[in-house]
Design a protein around this motif. Structure first.
Motif, PDB file in Angstrom:
ATOM      1  N   VAL A  56     -51.227 -14.858   4.154  1.00 44.31           N
ATOM      2  CA  VAL A  56     -51.006 -15.772   3.041  1.00 44.31           C
ATOM      3  C   VAL A  56     -51.867 -15.303   1.874  1.00 44.31           C
ATOM      4  CG1 VAL A  56     -50.465 -17.718   4.567  1.00 44.31           C
ATOM      5  CG2 VAL A  56     -52.818 -17.420   3.747  1.00 44.31           C
ATOM      6  N   TYR A  57     -51.491 -15.723   0.673  1.00 46.87           N
ATOM      7  CA  TYR A  57     -52.266 -15.340  -0.503  1.00 46.87           C
ATOM      8  C   TYR A  57     -52.104 -16.371  -1.611  1.00 46.87           C
ATOM      9  CZ  TYR A  57     -47.657 -13.725  -1.933  1.00 46.87           C
ATOM     10  OH  TYR A  57     -46.314 -13.674  -2.219  1.00 46.87           O
ATOM     11  N   ASP A  58     -53.129 -16.496  -2.407  1.00 51.15           N
ATOM     12  CA  ASP A  58     -53.133 -17.247  -3.664  1.00 51.15           C
ATOM     13  C   ASP A  58     -54.110 -16.495  -4.537  1.00 51.15           C
ATOM     14  OD1 ASP A  58     -53.166 -18.983  -5.790  1.00 51.15           O
ATOM     15  OD2 ASP A  58     -53.472 -20.792  -4.568  1.00 51.15           O
ATOM     16  N   CYS A  59     -53.588 -15.513  -5.241  1.00 53.64           N
ATOM     17  CA  CYS A  59     -54.426 -14.484  -5.857  1.00 53.64           C
ATOM     18  C   CYS A  59     -53.955 -14.173  -7.275  1.00 53.64           C
ATOM     19  CB  CYS A  59     -54.350 -13.222  -4.995  1.00 53.64           C
ATOM     20  SG  CYS A  59     -55.386 -11.866  -5.569  1.00 53.64           S
ATOM     21  N   PRO A  60     -54.877 -14.082  -8.221  1.00 56.84           N
ATOM     22  CA  PRO A  60     -54.492 -13.665  -9.566  1.00 56.84           C
ATOM     23  C   PRO A  60     -54.413 -12.137  -9.662  1.00 56.84           C
ATOM     24  CG  PRO A  60     -56.828 -14.098  -9.523  1.00 56.84           C
ATOM     25  CD  PRO A  60     -56.295 -14.422  -8.138  1.00 56.84           C
ATOM     26  N   ASP A  61     -53.652 -11.676 -10.637  1.00 52.53           N
ATOM     27  CA  ASP A  61     -53.699 -10.254 -10.962  1.00 52.53           C
ATOM     28  C   ASP A  61     -54.677 -10.076 -12.126  1.00 52.53           C
ATOM     29  OD1 ASP A  61     -52.254 -10.936 -13.310  1.00 52.53           O
ATOM     30  OD2 ASP A  61     -50.346 -10.309 -12.434  1.00 52.53           O
ATOM     31  N   ASP A  62     -54.742  -8.889 -12.677  1.00 51.67           N
ATOM     32  CA  ASP A  62     -55.700  -8.628 -13.747  1.00 51.67           C
ATOM     33  C   ASP A  62     -55.355  -9.328 -15.057  1.00 51.67           C
ATOM     34  OD1 ASP A  62     -57.071  -7.113 -11.943  1.00 51.67           O
ATOM     35  OD2 ASP A  62     -56.661  -5.183 -12.890  1.00 51.67           O
ATOM     36  N   GLU A  63     -54.125  -9.820 -15.189  1.00 55.11           N
ATOM     37  CA  GLU A  63     -53.723 -10.574 -16.390  1.00 55.11           C
ATOM     38  C   GLU A  63     -53.849 -12.072 -16.145  1.00 55.11           C
ATOM     39  OE1 GLU A  63     -51.709  -7.719 -15.466  1.00 55.11           O
ATOM     40  OE2 GLU A  63     -53.106  -6.784 -16.883  1.00 55.11           O
ATOM     41  N   ASP A  64     -54.478 -12.443 -15.025  1.00 56.36           N
ATOM     42  CA  ASP A  64     -54.706 -13.826 -14.617  1.00 56.36           C
ATOM     43  C   ASP A  64     -53.408 -14.579 -14.300  1.00 56.36           C
ATOM     44  OD1 ASP A  64     -56.788 -15.421 -13.830  1.00 56.36           O
ATOM     45  OD2 ASP A  64     -56.874 -16.542 -15.704  1.00 56.36           O
ATOM     46  N   VAL A  65     -52.373 -13.844 -13.883  1.00 57.93           N
ATOM     47  CA  VAL A  65     -51.136 -14.460 -13.398  1.00 57.93           C
ATOM     48  C   VAL A  65     -51.338 -14.773 -11.920  1.00 57.93           C
ATOM     49  CG1 VAL A  65     -48.665 -14.104 -12.961  1.00 57.93           C
ATOM     50  CG2 VAL A  65     -49.706 -13.245 -15.078  1.00 57.93           C
ATOM     51  N   ARG A  66     -51.049 -16.016 -11.538  1.00 56.34           N
ATOM     52  CA  ARG A  66     -51.248 -16.465 -10.159  1.00 56.34           C
ATOM     53  C   ARG A  66     -50.081 -16.034  -9.280  1.00 56.34           C
ATOM     54  NH1 ARG A  66     -51.197 -22.750  -8.197  1.00 56.34           N
ATOM     55  NH2 ARG A  66     -52.039 -22.421  -6.096  1.00 56.34           N
ATOM     56  N   HIS A  67     -50.406 -15.477  -8.118  1.00 57.56           N
ATOM     57  CA  HIS A  67     -49.412 -15.095  -7.109  1.00 57.56           C
ATOM     58  C   HIS A  67     -49.708 -15.916  -5.862  1.00 57.56           C
ATOM     59  CE1 HIS A  67     -48.047 -11.633  -9.485  1.00 57.56           C
ATOM     60  NE2 HIS A  67     -49.315 -11.599  -9.877  1.00 57.56           N
ATOM     61  N   LEU A  68     -48.718 -16.670  -5.381  1.00 53.22           N
ATOM     62  CA  LEU A  68     -48.901 -17.601  -4.276  1.00 53.22           C
ATOM     63  C   LEU A  68     -47.776 -17.408  -3.278  1.00 53.22           C
ATOM     64  CD1 LEU A  68     -50.136 -20.242  -2.999  1.00 53.22           C
ATOM     65  CD2 LEU A  68     -48.590 -21.501  -4.502  1.00 53.22           C
ATOM     66  N   GLY A  69     -48.118 -17.225  -2.001  1.00 51.79           N
ATOM     67  CA  GLY A  69     -47.061 -17.099  -1.010  1.00 51.79           C
ATOM     68  C   GLY A  69     -47.567 -16.665   0.348  1.00 51.79           C
ATOM     69  N   HIS A  70     -46.619 -16.282   1.168  1.00 50.06           N
ATOM     70  CA  HIS A  70     -46.902 -15.790   2.514  1.00 50.06           C
ATOM     71  C   HIS A  70     -45.913 -14.674   2.820  1.00 50.06           C
ATOM     72  CE1 HIS A  70     -43.511 -18.487   3.286  1.00 50.06           C
ATOM     73  NE2 HIS A  70     -43.252 -17.680   4.305  1.00 50.06           N
ATOM     74  N   VAL A  71     -46.263 -13.824   3.772  1.00 47.23           N
ATOM     75  CA  VAL A  71     -45.380 -12.755   4.222  1.00 47.23           C
ATOM     76  C   VAL A  71     -45.483 -12.658   5.735  1.00 47.23           C
ATOM     77  CG1 VAL A  71     -44.679 -10.351   3.936  1.00 47.23           C
ATOM     78  CG2 VAL A  71     -45.949 -11.460   2.122  1.00 47.23           C
ATOM     79  N   VAL A  72     -44.327 -12.626   6.384  1.00 46.66           N
ATOM     80  CA  VAL A  72     -44.247 -12.440   7.827  1.00 46.66           C
ATOM     81  C   VAL A  72     -43.750 -11.020   8.073  1.00 46.66           C
ATOM     82  CG1 VAL A  72     -43.160 -13.269   9.949  1.00 46.66           C
ATOM     83  CG2 VAL A  72     -43.733 -14.902   8.129  1.00 46.66           C
ATOM     84  N   ASN A  73     -44.360 -10.338   9.016  1.00 45.38           N
ATOM     85  CA  ASN A  73     -44.031  -8.947   9.345  1.00 45.38           C
ATOM     86  C   ASN A  73     -44.085  -8.035   8.119  1.00 45.38           C
ATOM     87  OD1 ASN A  73     -43.711  -9.634  12.046  1.00 45.38           O
ATOM     88  ND2 ASN A  73     -41.531 -10.033  11.811  1.00 45.38           N
TER      89      ASN A  73
END
Length: 189
Positions: free
Chosen positions: A70-87
């Motif tokens: 899972v993640y809730d992480c900004p990039d260098d432009e402070d855009v929020r990325h939120l989600g999960h990945v299976v496999n």
């Protein structure tokens, strides 16, 4: 907004696995059961990540040897990325290689300059099995690479070299959980 729509709001905080715990250093198994237990795991992982003030969390960091993060992480432009990945599979890295500060919830309180590419692409599926492709740059690319490393049985310290590695290993040995330093190889003990 109903709380059920906020990731982790109905999850329970799980204990964090620390450096040296075998599940943290073993490649994770692919998910084959997409039932309610997987949904509960992802919900608990969000709750655990938020409780620990993290930006990403792999399943083996809560003692589960499955390929999920899972993640809730900004990039260098402070855009929020939120989600999960299976496999998830790290299918592409590129751009410049940067040596930037990196920490880990399984090595609490420590960080070291770790080389990572500035661009990363991960492919996998969602909880319902639908395909997902996630692209990240900057700090978010670092997060994607870091979490995929965990699922392959690695930690960021595996990428640290030279004097920075020696300094990190010395700091690990000073921690109450520092007995796990031997998981990083013979030079760690």
């Amino acid at each position: 907004m109903r709380n059920r729509l906020i990731p982790g709001s109905s999850g329970r905080v799980r204990a964090m696995t620390l450096l040296g715990t075998p599940v943290l250093h073993t490649p994770c198994e692919p998910v084959t059961d997409f039932g309610p237990e997987l949904s509960r795991l992802v919900e608990d992982m969000f709750a655990t990540m938020y409780a620990a003030n993290g930006v990403g969390l792999a399943a083996n960091q809560v003692g589960v040897g499955l390929r999920v993060f899972v993640y809730d992480c900004p990039d260098d432009e402070d855009v929020r990325h939120l989600g999960h990945v299976v496999n998830p599979r790290l299918v592409e890295t590129g751009g410049e290689m940067f040596r930037g500060p990196e920490g880990c919830l399984s090595l609490p309180g420590l960080e070291a300059p770790t080389p990572r590419y500035d661009h990363a692409v991960v492919e996998g599926v969602r909880l319902d099995g639908t395909p997902v492709r996630i692209q990240g740059t900057g700090f978010f690319a670092r997060c994607l690479q870091h979490e995929c490393d965990h699922l392959d049985g690695g930690v960021y310290a595996d990428h640290v070299t030279g004097r920075a590695r020696r300094k990190l290993l010395k700091s690990i040995r000073k921690q109450p959980w520092g007995a796990g330093a031997d998981a990083l190889g013979p030079e760690a003990v």
